[in-house]
Design a protein around this motif. Structure first.
Motif, PDB file in Angstrom:
ATOM      1  N   CYS A  34       0.792  -1.238   0.000  1.00 20.72           N
ATOM      2  CA  CYS A  34       0.000   0.000   0.000  1.00 20.72           C
ATOM      3  C   CYS A  34       0.817   1.278   0.000  1.00 20.72           C
ATOM      4  O   CYS A  34       0.284   2.344  -0.307  1.00 20.72           O
ATOM      5  CB  CYS A  34      -0.957   0.009   1.190  1.00 20.72           C
ATOM      6  N   GLY A  37      -0.567   4.748   1.262  1.00 22.23           N
ATOM      7  CA  GLY A  37      -1.960   4.463   1.576  1.00 22.23           C
ATOM      8  C   GLY A  37      -3.033   5.258   0.869  1.00 22.23           C
ATOM      9  O   GLY A  37      -4.173   5.295   1.320  1.00 22.23           O
ATOM     10  N   ALA A  52      -4.432  -2.692   4.890  1.00 26.34           N
ATOM     11  CA  ALA A  52      -3.315  -2.058   4.210  1.00 26.34           C
ATOM     12  C   ALA A  52      -2.045  -2.777   4.642  1.00 26.34           C
ATOM     13  O   ALA A  52      -1.726  -2.799   5.832  1.00 26.34           O
ATOM     14  CB  ALA A  52      -3.251  -0.586   4.578  1.00 26.34           C
ATOM     15  N   VAL A  53      -1.333  -3.365   3.705  1.00 25.12           N
ATOM     16  CA  VAL A  53      -0.120  -4.110   4.040  1.00 25.12           C
ATOM     17  C   VAL A  53       1.067  -3.533   3.281  1.00 25.12           C
ATOM     18  O   VAL A  53       0.963  -3.209   2.099  1.00 25.12           O
ATOM     19  CB  VAL A  53      -0.287  -5.623   3.757  1.00 25.12           C
ATOM     20  N   ASP A  54       2.174  -3.392   4.011  1.00 23.12           N
ATOM     21  CA  ASP A  54       3.406  -2.881   3.426  1.00 23.12           C
ATOM     22  C   ASP A  54       4.532  -3.200   4.397  1.00 23.12           C
ATOM     23  O   ASP A  54       4.276  -3.532   5.557  1.00 23.12           O
ATOM     24  CB  ASP A  54       3.312  -1.368   3.187  1.00 23.12           C
ATOM     25  N   LEU A  60       2.866   2.996   7.493  1.00 15.72           N
ATOM     26  CA  LEU A  60       1.714   2.358   8.138  1.00 15.72           C
ATOM     27  C   LEU A  60       1.294   3.098   9.404  1.00 15.72           C
ATOM     28  O   LEU A  60       0.107   3.139   9.737  1.00 15.72           O
ATOM     29  CB  LEU A  60       2.023   0.895   8.444  1.00 15.72           C
ATOM     30  N   VAL A  71      -3.921  -2.407   9.571  1.00 13.36           N
ATOM     31  CA  VAL A  71      -2.621  -2.431   8.912  1.00 13.36           C
ATOM     32  C   VAL A  71      -1.846  -3.682   9.301  1.00 13.36           C
ATOM     33  O   VAL A  71      -2.054  -4.253  10.372  1.00 13.36           O
ATOM     34  CB  VAL A  71      -1.776  -1.174   9.232  1.00 13.36           C
ATOM     35  N   GLN A  73       2.302  -4.828   8.961  1.00 14.82           N
ATOM     36  CA  GLN A  73       3.665  -4.602   8.497  1.00 14.82           C
ATOM     37  C   GLN A  73       4.268  -5.957   8.173  1.00 14.82           C
ATOM     38  O   GLN A  73       4.440  -6.795   9.053  1.00 14.82           O
ATOM     39  CB  GLN A  73       4.515  -3.892   9.541  1.00 14.82           C
TER      40      GLN A  73
END
Length: 188
Positions: A34, A37, A52-54, A60, A71, A73
């Protein structure tokens, strides 16, 4: 850290905004890789539940207090796959490609789920990053991969001028064959 004000959040990609209308109201969406975002925030503000993944913890952290966004991570390219049997109504991916995990990602999409994918392809190297062929789609690659398992709603590839000059490939597809796709409607 709190979420940036609306004026500080970049607009979503026109491709994502156009095809988000196919995601079931209130559906669960994975914004994969993401980044800062922009899509996760936009989708959540239009009523979808978003993960939302990153790998970027600082990016995040800006989601703190953002309604309808959770989220994660995760290093998306190494280690254990974080989504085992998870199932999403939609998956959104922009400006990211890591082929070794593409099959795992597609397995997370529910039957009749919507895939909205937009990233760089070969030819982009003349405009700058990314320029490594490992991170650039081959012509027609997304269509090839989705053939037989998905109903293609729309596909584009080639040079674009906005938001910056690039060579991209985009697909919107629904998991399953013979799916009836409703016409575009603006998000509420």
């Amino acid at each position: 850290m709190t979420a940036p004000p609306d004026s500080a959040v970049a607009d979503p990609s026109a491709w994502v905004a156009r095809f988000a209308t196919l995601i079931p109201a209130g559906g669960r969406v994975l914004d994969f890789a993401c980044g800062r975002g922009r899509h996760a925030r936009w989708l959540a503000r239009h009523g979808w539940e978003v993960e939302a993944v990153d790998r970027d913890a600082a990016a995040l952290a800006t989601f703190a207090g953002e309604p309808r966004v959770s989220v994660a991570q995760v290093d998306l390219e190494n280690g254990d796959w974080p989504y085992g049997t998870a199932c999403f109504d939609a998956i959104v991916v922009t400006n990211y490609l890591y082929r070794p995990r593409l099959e795992l990602l597609l397995d997370c999409l529910a039957a009749d789920g919507v895939l909205i994918y937009e990233t760089f392809m070969l030819g982009n190297e003349r405009f700058g990053r990314p320029g490594n062929p490992e991170f650039l789609l081959r012509p027609g690659e997304l269509l090839e991969r989705l053939a037989g398992d998905y109903t293609i709603v729309a596909f584009e590839q080639g040079e674009v001028a906005r938001p910056r000059p690039a060579v991209v490939q985009r697909v919107c597809a629904v998991k399953g064959q013979g799916i009836t796709v409703l016409p575009d409607r603006p998000p509420e």
